[in-house]
Design an enzyme around this catalytic site. Structure first.
Site, PDB file in Angstrom:
ATOM      1  N   LYS A   1       0.863  -1.190   0.000  1.00  0.00           N
ATOM      2  CA  LYS A   1       0.000   0.000   0.000  1.00  0.00           C
ATOM      3  C   LYS A   1       0.888   1.224   0.000  1.00  0.00           C
ATOM      4  O   LYS A   1       2.025   1.175   0.456  1.00  0.00           O
ATOM      5  CB  LYS A   1      -0.872   0.017   1.267  1.00  0.00           C
ATOM      6  CG  LYS A   1      -2.105   0.873   1.140  1.00  0.00           C
ATOM      7  CD  LYS A   1      -3.241   0.099   0.493  1.00  0.00           C
ATOM      8  CE  LYS A   1      -4.443   0.945   0.215  1.00  0.00           C
ATOM      9  NZ  LYS A   1      -5.597   0.101  -0.199  1.00  0.00           N
TER      10      LYS A   1
ATOM     11  N   ASP B   1      -7.059   4.269  -4.479  1.00  0.00           N
ATOM     12  CA  ASP B   1      -7.710   4.137  -3.175  1.00  0.00           C
ATOM     13  C   ASP B   1      -8.313   5.522  -2.920  1.00  0.00           C
ATOM     14  O   ASP B   1      -8.568   6.259  -3.888  1.00  0.00           O
ATOM     15  CB  ASP B   1      -6.687   3.744  -2.082  1.00  0.00           C
ATOM     16  CG  ASP B   1      -7.352   3.269  -0.793  1.00  0.00           C
ATOM     17  OD1 ASP B   1      -7.803   2.121  -0.735  1.00  0.00           O
ATOM     18  OD2 ASP B   1      -7.448   4.077   0.163  1.00  0.00           O
TER      19      ASP B   1
HETATM   20  P1  NDP Z   1     -12.950   7.819  -2.833  1.00  0.00           P
HETATM   21  O1  NDP Z   1     -11.862   8.789  -2.659  1.00  0.00           O
HETATM   22  O2  NDP Z   1     -13.540   7.612  -4.158  1.00  0.00           O
HETATM   23  O3  NDP Z   1     -14.148   8.174  -1.839  1.00  0.00           O
HETATM   24  C1  NDP Z   1     -13.936   8.241  -0.479  1.00  0.00           C
HETATM   25  C2  NDP Z   1     -15.240   8.592   0.191  1.00  0.00           C
HETATM   26  O4  NDP Z   1     -15.101   8.427   1.594  1.00  0.00           O
HETATM   27  C3  NDP Z   1     -15.643  10.042  -0.015  1.00  0.00           C
HETATM   28  O5  NDP Z   1     -17.030  10.160   0.010  1.00  0.00           O
HETATM   29  C4  NDP Z   1     -15.013  10.716   1.193  1.00  0.00           C
HETATM   30  O6  NDP Z   1     -15.622  11.942   1.578  1.00  0.00           O
HETATM   31  C5  NDP Z   1     -15.230   9.682   2.260  1.00  0.00           C
HETATM   32  N1  NDP Z   1     -14.195   9.824   3.280  1.00  0.00           N
HETATM   33  C6  NDP Z   1     -12.855   9.696   3.107  1.00  0.00           C
HETATM   34  N2  NDP Z   1     -12.209   9.957   4.234  1.00  0.00           N
HETATM   35  C7  NDP Z   1     -13.152  10.256   5.136  1.00  0.00           C
HETATM   36  C8  NDP Z   1     -13.106  10.601   6.491  1.00  0.00           C
HETATM   37  N3  NDP Z   1     -11.940  10.725   7.159  1.00  0.00           N
HETATM   38  N4  NDP Z   1     -14.285  10.828   7.139  1.00  0.00           N
HETATM   39  C9  NDP Z   1     -15.469  10.730   6.473  1.00  0.00           C
HETATM   40  N5  NDP Z   1     -15.564  10.412   5.165  1.00  0.00           N
HETATM   41  C10 NDP Z   1     -14.422  10.170   4.524  1.00  0.00           C
HETATM   42  O7  NDP Z   1     -12.385   6.458  -2.224  1.00  0.00           O
HETATM   43  P2  NDP Z   1     -12.895   4.958  -2.486  1.00  0.00           P
HETATM   44  O8  NDP Z   1     -14.368   4.933  -2.662  1.00  0.00           O
HETATM   45  O9  NDP Z   1     -12.023   4.361  -3.495  1.00  0.00           O
HETATM   46  O10 NDP Z   1     -12.509   4.275  -1.084  1.00  0.00           O
HETATM   47  C11 NDP Z   1     -13.432   4.194   0.003  1.00  0.00           C
HETATM   48  C12 NDP Z   1     -12.972   3.088   0.939  1.00  0.00           C
HETATM   49  O11 NDP Z   1     -12.959   1.849   0.240  1.00  0.00           O
HETATM   50  C13 NDP Z   1     -11.565   3.247   1.523  1.00  0.00           C
HETATM   51  O12 NDP Z   1     -11.547   2.704   2.825  1.00  0.00           O
HETATM   52  C14 NDP Z   1     -10.720   2.371   0.607  1.00  0.00           C
HETATM   53  O13 NDP Z   1      -9.544   1.942   1.244  1.00  0.00           O
HETATM   54  C15 NDP Z   1     -11.683   1.233   0.364  1.00  0.00           C
HETATM   55  N6  NDP Z   1     -11.428   0.413  -0.822  1.00  0.00           N
HETATM   56  C16 NDP Z   1     -11.327   0.972  -2.060  1.00  0.00           C
HETATM   57  C17 NDP Z   1     -11.128   0.175  -3.168  1.00  0.00           C
HETATM   58  C18 NDP Z   1     -11.082   0.721  -4.556  1.00  0.00           C
HETATM   59  O14 NDP Z   1     -10.975  -0.076  -5.488  1.00  0.00           O
HETATM   60  N7  NDP Z   1     -11.178   2.013  -4.757  1.00  0.00           N
HETATM   61  C19 NDP Z   1     -10.967  -1.286  -3.023  1.00  0.00           C
HETATM   62  C20 NDP Z   1     -11.166  -1.776  -1.695  1.00  0.00           C
HETATM   63  C21 NDP Z   1     -11.369  -0.932  -0.647  1.00  0.00           C
HETATM   64  P3  NDP Z   1     -14.828  13.334   1.390  1.00  0.00           P
HETATM   65  O15 NDP Z   1     -14.963  13.681  -0.041  1.00  0.00           O
HETATM   66  O16 NDP Z   1     -15.513  14.286   2.302  1.00  0.00           O
HETATM   67  O17 NDP Z   1     -13.408  13.080   1.806  1.00  0.00           O
HETATM   68  O1  2IT Z   2      -7.990  -1.534  -0.721  1.00  0.00           O
HETATM   69  C1  2IT Z   2      -7.923  -2.021  -1.865  1.00  0.00           C
HETATM   70  O2  2IT Z   2      -8.024  -3.240  -2.057  1.00  0.00           O
HETATM   71  C2  2IT Z   2      -7.715  -1.123  -3.001  1.00  0.00           C
HETATM   72  N1  2IT Z   2      -7.648   0.077  -2.804  1.00  0.00           N
HETATM   73  C3  2IT Z   2      -7.545  -1.681  -4.386  1.00  0.00           C
HETATM   74  C4  2IT Z   2      -6.136  -2.113  -4.617  1.00  0.00           C
HETATM   75  C5  2IT Z   2      -5.814  -2.528  -6.026  1.00  0.00           C
HETATM   76  O3  2IT Z   2      -4.638  -2.864  -6.246  1.00  0.00           O
HETATM   77  O4  2IT Z   2      -6.678  -2.531  -6.908  1.00  0.00           O
END
Ligand code: NDP
Ligand code: 2IT
Length: 446
Positions: A127, A167
């Site tokens: 990561k 992420d």
């Molecule tokens: P994005 O940046 O697309 O969206 C993040 C969302 O979460 C936004 O709505 C953001 O709001 C909110 N958020 C982030 N930080 C905070 C905080 N401290 N408090 C409240 N709200 C918060 O990210 P993703 O959708 O890609 O990721 C969301 C989660 O999913 C993370 O935990 C990530 O690790 C996990 N994840 C993502 C994957 C992927 O493929 N993208 C795969 C597996 C897991 P704001 O705009 O206000 O910051």
């Molecule tokens: O938390 C996660 O699994 C991710 N942000 C996706 C990682 C990836 O390599 O696609």
């Protein structure tokens, strides 16, 4: 933690890095739940497997200097934690958020090792990210940051070494800028990043994969209890990549998502979230989710973190770590919530998870439920290596099968150790055993 070996390992991690609270939380959760498997495998202690699992193979921390639109020099801190390469090249996302520090990146990298193992695909765990805040930055500033970040990161990654992806704060735009810089520096076109745009090697369905995968997984849970998704009310936090496509697939399965949120507040739409509008606000305009109420009559915006007070059958935390605490869990339980699927990484606090367990809420930990994103990244790597691209349907079908397999493997492991619905135990044990076996086979260098 009763097992003396595990306790010793945990205490050492805690004494070494007492300030890394998120990392310690993740390590504790994993070590506690793998206890019965460690007791059955005395070779783990002999081979030092657990103390090796909790120590990253390599930690890289670097300066990211860039120039903002006013011509001022800005300095951020970049990280890449290459946690474990026993079963494949390091693989995992890059997070851009002001809260990023070494503890956050280590917890995410540690979780990623087991998640990636669960996918059944050959990917190790890693990561990275930076404390850079993309909010309020211009496109040009984001580009310059991404280029500077990649200038250093490029020394440490490669298609056979370490393959980063998105992420929080890293989506197609950032991956594009980073990929361009990597190519400029290396003069090579390889699958060194995933989540790329479709015209330059990206995989169809990667954008949708985490959210879709989460719903495929939750659907398995609902069916295992002899129920159906049809007509179920779903509460979702976050409004980013994972949240939006979780909502989309919830609809496809006949359920109704009624909330989205961001760090300022949440929206509640009793009629069900209008996804065309939500996607336009978040993906096109990059605006706040509160904009939604201006366009959808009958919807409400509430300031603050109260999303878990909305009554639902299924709760899907899809924002960030520790966003759902014990009090939130109690509120969900009081309101009749029966299923929780973690789209985010470690969004539920340990106290919340305990409460779910005690109240028979069927709980899916992130490392199992959100593995569809990284699994599809691994499918992107395969397509890049083969120099071809699969159709949306082909990728989606593979994703669906992978999520079913993860559910089955985690459930089987949970069953073997007592309770088939204990997916925390099942996912941690199933994920860990494969990594441990690979590490044992590869020996240690004297
Ligand atoms: P994005 O940046 O697309 O969206 C993040 C969302 O979460 C936004 O709505 C953001 O709001 C909110 N958020 C982030 N930080 C905070 C905080 N401290 N408090 C409240 N709200 C918060 O990210 P993703 O959708 O890609 O990721 C969301 C989660 O999913 C993370 O935990 C990530 O690790 C996990 N994840 C993502 C994957 C992927 O493929 N993208 C795969 C597996 C897991 P704001 O705009 O206000 O910051
Ligand atoms: O938390 C996660 O699994 C991710 N942000 C996706 C990682 C990836 O390599 O696609």
């Amino acid at each position: 933690m009763k097992n003396a070996y595990l306790k010793r390992v945990y205490d050492k991690v805690r004494d070494r890095d007492p300030n890394e609270t998120e990392f310690l939380q993740a390590v504790k959760e994993v070590l506690e739940s793998i206890e019965p498997a460690v007791e059955r495998n005395p070779d783990f202690e002999k081979n030092g497997i657990i103390e090796r699992l909790v120590e990253p193979e390599r930690v890289i921390s670097f300066r990211v200097a860039w120039v903002d639109d006013r011509g001022k020099v800005q300095v951020n801190r970049g990280y890449r934690v290459q946690f474990n390469s026993a079963i494949g090249p390091y693989k995992g996302g890059l997070r851009l958020h002001p809260s990023v520090n070494l503890s956050v990146i280590k917890f995410l990298g540690f979780e990623q090792c087991f998640k990636n193992s669960l996918t059944g695909l050959p990917i190790g765990g890693g990561k990275g990210g930076s404390d850079f805040d993309p909010k309020g930055k211009s496109d040009a500033e984001v580009m310059r940051f991404c280029q500077s970040f990649m200038t250093e990161l490029s020394r440490h990654i490669g298609q056979f070494t370490d393959v980063p992806a998105g992420d929080i704060g890293v989506g197609a735009r950032e991956i594009g800028y980073m990929y361009g810089q990597y190519k400029r520096l290396r003069n090579e076109f390889t699958g060194v990043l995933t989540g790329k745009g479709i015209p330059y090697g990206g995989s169809l369905a990667r954008t949708e994969a985490t959210g879709y995968g989460l719903l495929y997984f939750v659907n398995e849970m609902v069916q295992a209890r002899g129920e159906s998704m049809v007509g179920k009310t779903v509460v979702i936090s976050g409004s980013g990549n994972v949240a939006l496509y979780a909502a989309e697939k919830a609809y496809a399965l006949g359920a109704k998502p009624v909330t989205l949120s961001d760090s300022n507040g949440y929206i509640y739409d009793p009629a069900g979230i209008n996804l065309d509008i939500a996607k336009d606000i978040k993906e096109v305009r990059r605006a706040r989710i509160s904009e939604y109420t201006k366009e959808v009559p009958g919807s409400e915006y509430h300031e603050g973190r109260g999303v878990w007070s909305v009554k639902c059958d299924i709760a899907l935390p899809c924002a960030t770590q520790n966003e759902l605490n014990e009090e939130d869990a109690q509120t969900l339980i009081n309101n009749g919530c029966k299923y929780v699927g973690e789209g985010a990484n470690m969004p539920s606090t340990p106290e919340a998870v305990e409460l779910f367990k005690a109240n028979k809420v069927y709980f899916a930990p992130g490392k199992a439920a959100n593995a569809g994103g990284v699994a599809t990244s691994a499918l992107e790597m395969s397509q890049n290596s083969m120099r071809l691209s699969w159709t949306f349907e082909e990728v989606d079908e593979k994703l669906h099968q992978i999520m079913k397999n993860i559910f089955k493997n985690a459930t089987d492991a949970a069953k073997e150790y007592g309770d088939p619905e204990n997916l925390v135990l099942g996912a941690n044990i199933a994920g860990m055993l494969k990594v441990a076996e690979a590490m044992t086979a590869q020996g240690i260098a004297y």
